[in-house]
Motif scaffolding. Structure first.
Motif, short mmCIF file in Angstrom:
data_model
loop_
_atom_site.label_atom_id
_atom_site.label_comp_id
_atom_site.label_asym_id
_atom_site.label_seq_id
_atom_site.Cartn_x
_atom_site.Cartn_y
_atom_site.Cartn_z
N SER A 185 0.83 -1.21 0.00
CA SER A 185 0.00 0.00 0.00
C SER A 185 0.86 1.26 0.00
N LEU A 186 1.95 1.22 0.75
CA LEU A 186 2.84 2.37 0.79
C LEU A 186 3.53 2.60 -0.55
N ALA A 187 3.83 1.51 -1.26
CA ALA A 187 4.44 1.65 -2.59
C ALA A 187 3.50 2.40 -3.54
N LEU A 188 2.20 2.13 -3.44
CA LEU A 188 1.23 2.81 -4.30
C LEU A 188 1.12 4.29 -3.93
N GLN A 189 1.17 4.60 -2.63
CA GLN A 189 1.15 6.00 -2.22
C GLN A 189 2.41 6.72 -2.67
#
Length: 351
Positions: A185-189
């Motif tokens: 999820s952090l990679a997408l943000q």
């Protein structure tokens, strides 16, 4: 196409919190339909993307979008899209300004009109003088906050505006945040913030605000820390503690506040309207808003084979009173259509 489908399934399962608010059967149905998508290799990317978009429509996330070269795909989304009919935001036409405050005379005194076209980061120089301008409205006979066409951005200045009008810090104990914090999820943000910094600043040879670069660095640090796995599947629940009764003060602004909205008002634009409704004399005027409220912290998933870009949010905002506005929008207290809502409010003889 199969590799793109696999990447999307992985993102939905490991980086997206919608599964926590949908029934298990509904969530499983979405995943199964995506896994069943099969096209010949010569099918167009637009047809492939539209098929995915219509399946993803089952998920109640107004931010969720499938794009190809900037074009939003999906039949269901375009059927739902409504055009506003209540006039334009005072600073939206032919101007790059985020906000403006002006006064107009009425039968009962001076009415202050606070027009906000969008919400740039709170550190953006565009906000210079905003707080002082809002304080300057406190002796008005009424305040009109024009959020027509406001598609959102950073909540901070909306919160600040309402806090000034209330005369105290805006309480947030009516909201619970459910956040997905995994490396995925952090990679997408991270994708989102890198795109924002490039489009708005780096590509124009402008130094990005430290607020943005610091946040990007923070996301990268968290992603590295979570690379070996996240506790509880990455589910983080944040409750806002209620303020004590002794913190209550007399309202700084005691008169009517009219909040103008339309079908384009979305995301932080809608939150600003909800924040303003914490004031006992606020009235929302216009048409139903877009319905992009409960999901936030957008992340971007790129599918390399098809070139599709999919927006997936990493946070769900639950209202403790059970209200749910996604894709239906905020229903105005005073419904106006097919006429300019600002001129209508000004014609009321505000009291």
């Amino acid at each position: 196409m199969a590799s793109d489908v696999g990447l999307l399934i992985q993102a939905l399962e490991y980086a997206y919190p919608a599964k926590w608010i949908m029934s298990s059967d509904s969530w499983a149905d979405v995943l199964q339909k995506i896994k069943a998508v099969h096209f010949e290799e010569n099918v167009s990317n637009e047809v492939f993307g539209s098929a995915l978009a219509d399946i993803l429509w089952q998920i109640p996330d107004g931010h969720l979008a499938v794009k190809l070269d900037g074009k939003v795909l999906g039949e269901f989304l375009h059927i739902q899209t409504k055009m506003p009919s209540t006039g334009h935001n005072l600073v939206s036409s032919g101007s790059n300004l985020a906000w403006n405050v002006e006064q107009r005379k009425s039968a009962t005194g001076v009415v202050s009109i606070v027009a906000i076209s969008h919400f740039p980061p709170s550190s953006d120089p565009q906000w210079f003088g905003f707080s002082e301008a809002i304080r300057g409205t406190l002796d008005s006979s009424a305040v009109i906050v024009d959020l027509r066409g406001n598609v959102g951005g950073d909540d901070a200045k909306g919160i600040e505006m309402v806090s000034i009008l209330l005369g105290r810090e805006l309480e947030m104990d009516w909201v619970q945040e459910v956040v997905c914090e995994t490396a995925e999820s952090l990679a997408l943000q991270i994708n989102t913030y890198e795109l924002i910094i490039w489009n708005r600043y780096t590509s124009k040879n402008i130094t990005p605000p430290a607020e943005l670069t610091d946040h990007l660095d923070s996301l990268k640090g968290k992603a590295n820390a979570l690379a070996l796995g996240a506790k509880d599947g990455g589910k983080v629940v944040v409750d806002h503690a209620p303020r004590s009764a002794t913190s209550e003060t007399t309202l700084a602004f005691k008169n009517k506040i009219f909040v103008l909205v339309d079908p384009v008002t979305a995301s932080s634009g809608e939150w600003a309207a909800l924040y303003l409704k914490r004031h006992p004399n606020a009235v929302i005027v216009g048409e139903n808003t877009r319905g992009m409220i409960h999901f936030g912290n957008s992340g971007l998933l790129y599918l390399p084979h098809s070139g599709l870009c999919i927006t997936l949010c990493m946070k769900i905002n639950d209202l403790t009173d059970g209200r749910f506005f996604e894709r239906t929008g905020i229903v105005p207290d005073m419904r106006i259509a097919n006429r300019d809502s600002l001129e209508y409010v000004l014609s009321l003889g505000i009291e």
